[in-house]
Design an enzyme around this catalytic site. Structure first.
Site, PDB file in Angstrom:
ATOM      1  N   SER A 118       1.018  -1.284   0.114  1.00 41.46           N
ATOM      2  CA  SER A 118       0.181   0.279   0.331  1.00 41.46           C
ATOM      3  C   SER A 118       0.728   1.363   0.041  1.00 41.46           C
ATOM      4  CB  SER A 118      -1.279  -0.148   1.490  1.00 41.46           C
ATOM      5  OG  SER A 118      -1.735  -0.660   1.129  1.00 41.46           O
ATOM      6  N   HIS A 139      -0.507  -1.671  -7.405  1.00 37.50           N
ATOM      7  CA  HIS A 139      -1.356  -1.645  -5.817  1.00 37.50           C
ATOM      8  C   HIS A 139      -2.892  -2.141  -6.994  1.00 37.50           C
ATOM      9  CE1 HIS A 139      -3.015   1.035  -3.204  1.00 37.50           C
ATOM     10  NE2 HIS A 139      -2.967  -0.001  -2.662  1.00 37.50           N
ATOM     11  N   GLU A 151      -2.568   0.854  -9.112  1.00 38.11           N
ATOM     12  CA  GLU A 151      -1.571   1.630  -9.413  1.00 38.11           C
ATOM     13  C   GLU A 151       0.191   0.901 -10.522  1.00 38.11           C
ATOM     14  OE1 GLU A 151      -1.717   5.507  -6.433  1.00 38.11           O
ATOM     15  OE2 GLU A 151      -1.463   4.093  -5.631  1.00 38.11           O
ATOM     16  N   ASN A 190      -3.139   6.767  -2.491  1.00 36.89           N
ATOM     17  CA  ASN A 190      -2.999   7.101  -0.905  1.00 36.89           C
ATOM     18  C   ASN A 190      -2.787   8.132  -0.680  1.00 36.89           C
ATOM     19  OD1 ASN A 190      -4.950   4.808  -0.383  1.00 36.89           O
ATOM     20  ND2 ASN A 190      -2.803   3.484   0.288  1.00 36.89           N
TER      21      ASN A 190
HETATM   22  N1  NAD Z   1      -7.004  -4.284   2.709  1.00 44.09           N
HETATM   23  C1  NAD Z   1      -6.420  -3.819   1.507  1.00 44.09           C
HETATM   24  O1  NAD Z   1      -7.330  -2.532   1.508  1.00 44.09           O
HETATM   25  C2  NAD Z   1      -5.363  -3.763   0.887  1.00 44.09           C
HETATM   26  C3  NAD Z   1      -5.215  -3.516   0.042  1.00 44.09           C
HETATM   27  C4  NAD Z   1      -4.506  -3.033  -1.393  1.00 44.09           C
HETATM   28  C5  NAD Z   1      -2.753  -3.397  -0.454  1.00 44.09           C
HETATM   29  N2  NAD Z   1      -3.413  -3.899   0.491  1.00 44.09           N
HETATM   30  C6  NAD Z   1      -1.072  -4.035   0.313  1.00 44.09           C
HETATM   31  O2  NAD Z   1      -1.732  -6.247   0.722  1.00 44.09           O
HETATM   32  C7  NAD Z   1      -0.656  -6.546   1.044  1.00 44.09           C
HETATM   33  C8  NAD Z   1      -1.750  -7.767   1.722  1.00 44.09           C
HETATM   34  O3  NAD Z   1      -2.901  -7.224   3.253  1.00 44.09           O
HETATM   35  P1  NAD Z   1      -4.349  -8.226   3.137  1.00 44.09           P
HETATM   36  O4  NAD Z   1      -4.531  -7.019   4.062  1.00 44.09           O
HETATM   37  O5  NAD Z   1      -4.207  -9.510   1.971  1.00 44.09           O
HETATM   38  O6  NAD Z   1      -3.558  -8.760   4.204  1.00 44.09           O
HETATM   39  P2  NAD Z   1      -3.437 -10.208   4.912  1.00 44.09           P
HETATM   40  O7  NAD Z   1      -3.820 -10.078   5.964  1.00 44.09           O
HETATM   41  O8  NAD Z   1      -5.480  -9.932   4.607  1.00 44.09           O
HETATM   42  O9  NAD Z   1      -3.197 -11.536   4.199  1.00 44.09           O
HETATM   43  C9  NAD Z   1      -1.800 -11.518   4.456  1.00 44.09           C
HETATM   44  C10 NAD Z   1      -1.345 -13.308   4.101  1.00 44.09           C
HETATM   45  O10 NAD Z   1       0.339 -13.074   3.873  1.00 44.09           O
HETATM   46  C11 NAD Z   1       1.189 -14.431   4.521  1.00 44.09           C
HETATM   47  N3  NAD Z   1       1.965 -14.421   4.186  1.00 44.09           N
HETATM   48  C12 NAD Z   1       2.598 -14.240   5.540  1.00 44.09           C
HETATM   49  N4  NAD Z   1       4.033 -14.640   5.313  1.00 44.09           N
HETATM   50  C13 NAD Z   1       3.964 -15.481   3.870  1.00 44.09           C
HETATM   51  C14 NAD Z   1       5.037 -15.518   3.487  1.00 44.09           C
HETATM   52  N5  NAD Z   1       6.476 -15.473   3.923  1.00 44.09           N
HETATM   53  N6  NAD Z   1       5.136 -16.349   2.203  1.00 44.09           N
HETATM   54  C15 NAD Z   1       3.708 -16.015   2.231  1.00 44.09           C
HETATM   55  N7  NAD Z   1       1.970 -16.062   2.647  1.00 44.09           N
HETATM   56  C16 NAD Z   1       2.719 -14.614   3.948  1.00 44.09           C
HETATM   57  C17 NAD Z   1      -0.479 -14.452   5.551  1.00 44.09           C
HETATM   58  O11 NAD Z   1      -0.574 -15.887   5.811  1.00 44.09           O
HETATM   59  C18 NAD Z   1      -1.610 -13.782   5.109  1.00 44.09           C
HETATM   60  O12 NAD Z   1      -2.497 -16.150   4.452  1.00 44.09           O
HETATM   61  C19 NAD Z   1      -0.699  -5.301   2.257  1.00 44.09           C
HETATM   62  O13 NAD Z   1       0.957  -5.284   1.663  1.00 44.09           O
HETATM   63  C20 NAD Z   1      -1.098  -4.693   2.216  1.00 44.09           C
HETATM   64  O14 NAD Z   1      -0.751  -3.377   2.233  1.00 44.09           O
HETATM   65  C21 NAD Z   1      -3.518  -4.139   1.199  1.00 44.09           C
END
Ligand code: NAD
Length: 290
Positions: A118, A139, A151, A190
């Site tokens: 993000s 993104h 993005e 953002n």
């Molecule tokens: N939540 C949002 O709305 C959003 C929007 C855009 C971008 N993002 C970005 O996307 C990314 C993920 O966010 P999210 O909300 O999906 O998080 P989340 O917590 O729902 O999922 C993260 C996943 O990563 C896995 N994980 C952790 N370490 C790992 C590894 N070494 N190898 C493989 N898998 C691993 C975890 O088990 C988990 O299932 C972040 O960088 C976040 O900033 C989030």
């Protein structure tokens, strides 16, 4: 170079959505997570969501055809032949660096390595990768299945060819790319969104308004589908706070600094829909209480 198959690392909220988008666009997808329970949950969520798309006539294929394109695995090695890998692990710079370093040892010279971070500057991840010119930011916005915008961010080291291939890829999966021309923390959207969210939290903190009224007002006044607190609960307060922090750390500008009220909610584990409590309270099925 044409992208025919994709690897997705991290099968949480975003990873499962991105995997579904790629599969619906006809790509073979390998979805990797270290947590078997996360993979299981992702598969259930994707099956439900693809079913909804099919029911509403938004896709022309049977649900089963789309689902058969996704292979779940807990082995990073399974991604070795992917044309593109989109990383979606927790918003943690050390973890992401580790994942990029490991991926570099698994994939070939041609593979594009993208992060769905993000806010973390992409150069941080390119710098630890074997082929930094192939590393970039993609993104997506939540829910990735529905939100069209993505993005496309180049690091200081990304090649123009990588940017061109990735931009074509985003269009091919039915999304609308917005190119971000310089690698700054928080990127473009953002950088605009966080200050208004910070201000909304401060206004509530100071007792000037309520969570409900701010959200309602923002929806009514600016034609947004969700107010800042509703968005926060969907994204996850922990994810948003870390992204705000990355942006603050680079800019040292207080307009990105997460207010105390948000920090305390994160400490208390009130992270939004995923914990059933955030700015609002939620039922087991994720619907809002009250
Ligand atoms: N939540 C949002 O709305 C959003 C929007 C855009 C971008 N993002 C970005 O996307 C990314 C993920 O966010 P999210 O909300 O999906 O998080 P989340 O917590 O729902 O999922 C993260 C996943 O990563 C896995 N994980 C952790 N370490 C790992 C590894 N070494 N190898 C493989 N898998 C691993 C975890 O088990 C988990 O299932 C972040 O960088 C976040 O900033 C989030």
């Amino acid at each position: 170079m044409k992208i025919r198959n994709a690897g997705v690392v991290g099968a949480g909220l975003m990873g499962s959505g991105v995997a579904q988008v790629c599969a619906q666009a006809g790509l073979q997808v390998i979805l990797m997570d270290i947590e078997p329970s996360a993979l299981e949950k992702a598969q259930e969520q994707i099956a439900w969501s693809v079913g909804k798309f099919a029911e509403k006539g938004k896709i022309n294929e049977d649900r089963e055809v789309v689902l058969a394109r996704i292979t779940a695995t807990s082995e990073l090695q399974a991604l070795k032949d992917a044309d593109i890998i989109i990383e979606n692990v927790y918003e943690d710079i050390d973890l992401k660096r580790e994942v990029f370093k490991t991926l570099s040892g698994v994939t070939g010279e041609e593979t594009l390595l993208a992060s769905d971070t993000s806010a973390i500057p992409i150069t941080e991840l390119a710098a630890v990768s074997r082929y930094p010119e192939r590393v970039l930011g993609l993104h997506f916005f939540s829910p990735a299945q529905m939100m069209r915008v993505v993005e496309v961010i180049g690091s200081t080291l990304t090649s123009p060819e990588t940017m061109a291939v990735a931009t074509a890829f985003i269009k091919a999966i039915g999304k609308d790319p917005i190119r971000v021309e310089r690698d700054v923390a928080g990127f473009l959207l953002n950088r605009i969104n966080f200050p208004s969210t910070v201000e909304a939290i401060r206004l509530v903190e100071e007792g000037i308004s309520t969570v409900e009224d701010v959200d309602r007002g923002m929806r009514l006044a600016f034609g947004r589908k969700m107010g800042p607190f509703e968005t926060g609960d969907m994204v996850g307060l922990d994810v948003m706070m870390k992204a705000m922090m990355s942006t603050y750390e680079e800019t040292k500008d207080m307009k990105f600094y997460p207010p105390v009220l948000m920090q305390r909610k994160v400490l208390a584990g009130h992270l939004g829909i995923k914990t059933r409590k955030g700015w609002y309270d939620y039922n087991e099925d994720g619907s809002r209480k009250g």
